[in-house]
Design a protein around this motif. Structure first.
Motif, PDB file in Angstrom:
ATOM      1  N   CYS A  56     -34.690  16.762  11.954  1.00 46.25           N
ATOM      2  CA  CYS A  56     -35.940  16.053  12.222  1.00 46.25           C
ATOM      3  C   CYS A  56     -36.027  14.857  11.265  1.00 46.25           C
ATOM      4  CB  CYS A  56     -37.122  16.999  11.997  1.00 46.25           C
ATOM      5  SG  CYS A  56     -38.712  16.153  11.980  1.00 46.25           S
ATOM      6  N   LEU A  90     -38.508  13.403  10.163  1.00 42.01           N
ATOM      7  CA  LEU A  90     -39.667  13.471   9.273  1.00 42.01           C
ATOM      8  C   LEU A  90     -39.471  14.495   8.154  1.00 42.01           C
ATOM      9  CD1 LEU A  90     -42.161  11.724   9.641  1.00 42.01           C
ATOM     10  CD2 LEU A  90     -43.357  13.720  10.537  1.00 42.01           C
ATOM     11  N   CYS A  91     -38.989  15.704   8.514  1.00 43.55           N
ATOM     12  CA  CYS A  91     -38.907  16.766   7.504  1.00 43.55           C
ATOM     13  C   CYS A  91     -37.473  17.203   7.231  1.00 43.55           C
ATOM     14  CB  CYS A  91     -39.717  17.977   7.957  1.00 43.55           C
ATOM     15  SG  CYS A  91     -39.036  18.787   9.414  1.00 43.55           S
ATOM     16  N   CYS A  93     -38.836  19.998  16.841  1.00 48.68           N
ATOM     17  CA  CYS A  93     -38.787  20.343  15.419  1.00 48.68           C
ATOM     18  C   CYS A  93     -39.430  21.714  15.284  1.00 48.68           C
ATOM     19  CB  CYS A  93     -39.531  19.313  14.563  1.00 48.68           C
ATOM     20  SG  CYS A  93     -39.551  19.790  12.826  1.00 48.68           S
ATOM     21  N   CYS A 113     -44.314  20.955   9.895  1.00 46.85           N
ATOM     22  CA  CYS A 113     -44.082  19.542  10.228  1.00 46.85           C
ATOM     23  C   CYS A 113     -45.040  19.095  11.325  1.00 46.85           C
ATOM     24  CB  CYS A 113     -42.633  19.349  10.673  1.00 46.85           C
ATOM     25  SG  CYS A 113     -42.244  17.625  11.043  1.00 46.85           S
ATOM     26  N   ARG A 162     -44.448  16.595  13.325  1.00 49.30           N
ATOM     27  CA  ARG A 162     -43.668  16.096  14.466  1.00 49.30           C
ATOM     28  C   ARG A 162     -43.200  17.292  15.292  1.00 49.30           C
ATOM     29  NH1 ARG A 162     -40.671  11.343  14.620  1.00 49.30           N
ATOM     30  NH2 ARG A 162     -42.373  10.546  13.376  1.00 49.30           N
TER      31      ARG A 162
END
Ligand SMILES: [Zn+2]
Length: 297
Positions: free
Chosen positions: A43, A45-46, A82, A87, A89
């Motif tokens: 992912c 983002l994370c 995800c 998270c 997202r």
């Protein structure tokens, strides 16, 4: 061409699989359909790893021309879930940085070539060359690619030259900072205000000698931002000041100088002597930067 050979020509060829290609011989265009081979991704983002596919979709990317053919990649990529409960997202599109950037419409290798062309030629001339070699890119596209280039790291110089420069002559000016030991510009400041230069000097301590023009703005900035540094006048501005002063002096004695010239002509006419006027030499031309005297203001 064998499939294996074509596969090797793809950007990030170990991450893409060649599906099929179409060659338009009339318009000299090749469309290559490829799909991502990534099964485990993170992912954005994370960074949580995942293999769970949500859906697939196609991205169209302009690529480098191939021989005399322009080339478009139609790349099938996946959206993944995800699975990290913390998270925000839920679904994301897989990244393939070897091929292109997120939301990019050109391959990375095409972008790199546009940067090289833009650096060498700038916008208008670069766009002209692109057209000649089969790359579709206008001047503003080239300039946008140049803006993506990250600035090189630099060490704080011991001798720093400071001067103003024009973004647009007569309208908008900035400040250029030059490492005088390496003759290398290291920073462009957005304006020529004292506070801006002061901030830069305070954020980059270690400058020992500052070379500048004779303006009070830069002087006050240097006094505050680098009080321990020695301030010197640069050679260019000293010569420029001398030139301006001499011009004023000679202009104020215009009548006297004309009288002297007339007297010389009359003398040479009556004696038959030829007055030889010395030719100006180029030794007075000053190029580049140079520090020559300590200011005592
Ligand atoms: Zn995530």
């Amino acid at each position: 061409m064998t499939t294996q050979f074509c596969q090797c020509l793809l950007p990030g060829f170990n991450l893409l699989r060649l599906e099929h290609e179409e060659i338009d011989t009339e318009n000299y265009h090749i469309t290559v359909n490829v799909s991502s081979t990534q099964t485990l991704v993170q992912c954005p983002l994370c960074a949580y790893p995942t293999t769970r596919i949500h859906s697939r979709y196609e991205r169209t990317l302009l690529d480098l021309p191939c021989v005399n053919y322009s080339l478009t990649l139609v790349m099938q990529v996946c959206k993944f879930f995800c699975d990290n409960a913390d998270c925000i997202r839920r679904v994301f599109t897989e990244r393939i940085p070897e091929v292109t950037t997120p939301w990019g419409r050109k391959t990375r290798r095409l972008g790199q070539k546009l940067q090289i062309i833009g650096l060498a030629l700038g916008g208008a001339a670069g766009a002209h060359l692109c057209h000649q070699i089969g790359i579709v890119a206008c001047g503003s596209t080239l300039l946008n690619h140049l803006k993506k280039i990250s600035l090189p790291e630099f060490a704080v110089p011991k001798i720093l030259g400071v001067d103003d420069f024009a973004f647009c002559k007569g309208q908008r000016y900035g400040t250029i900072l030059v490492d005088l030991e390496r003759n290398q510009p290291i920073a462009l400041l957005a304006d020529r205000k004292a506070e801006t230069l002061t901030d830069w000097l305070m954020q980059h301590p270690g400058v020992e000698i500052l070379s500048r023009d004779r303006s009070k703005t830069y002087k006050s900035a240097m006094d505050k931002g680098a009080p321990a540094a020695i301030q010197v006048a640069d050679r260019f501005h000293l010569v420029q000041n001398l030139e301006e002063t001499l011009e004023k002096v000679f202009s104020s004695y215009g009548n006297e100088l004309k009288a002297v010239e007339q007297q010389q002509r009359q003398t040479s006419a009556s004696t038959g002597m030829v007055v030889v006027t010395p030719k100006p030499t180029t030794t007075g031309v000053v190029k580049g930067w140079g520090s020559v005297c300590v200011l005592e203001e």
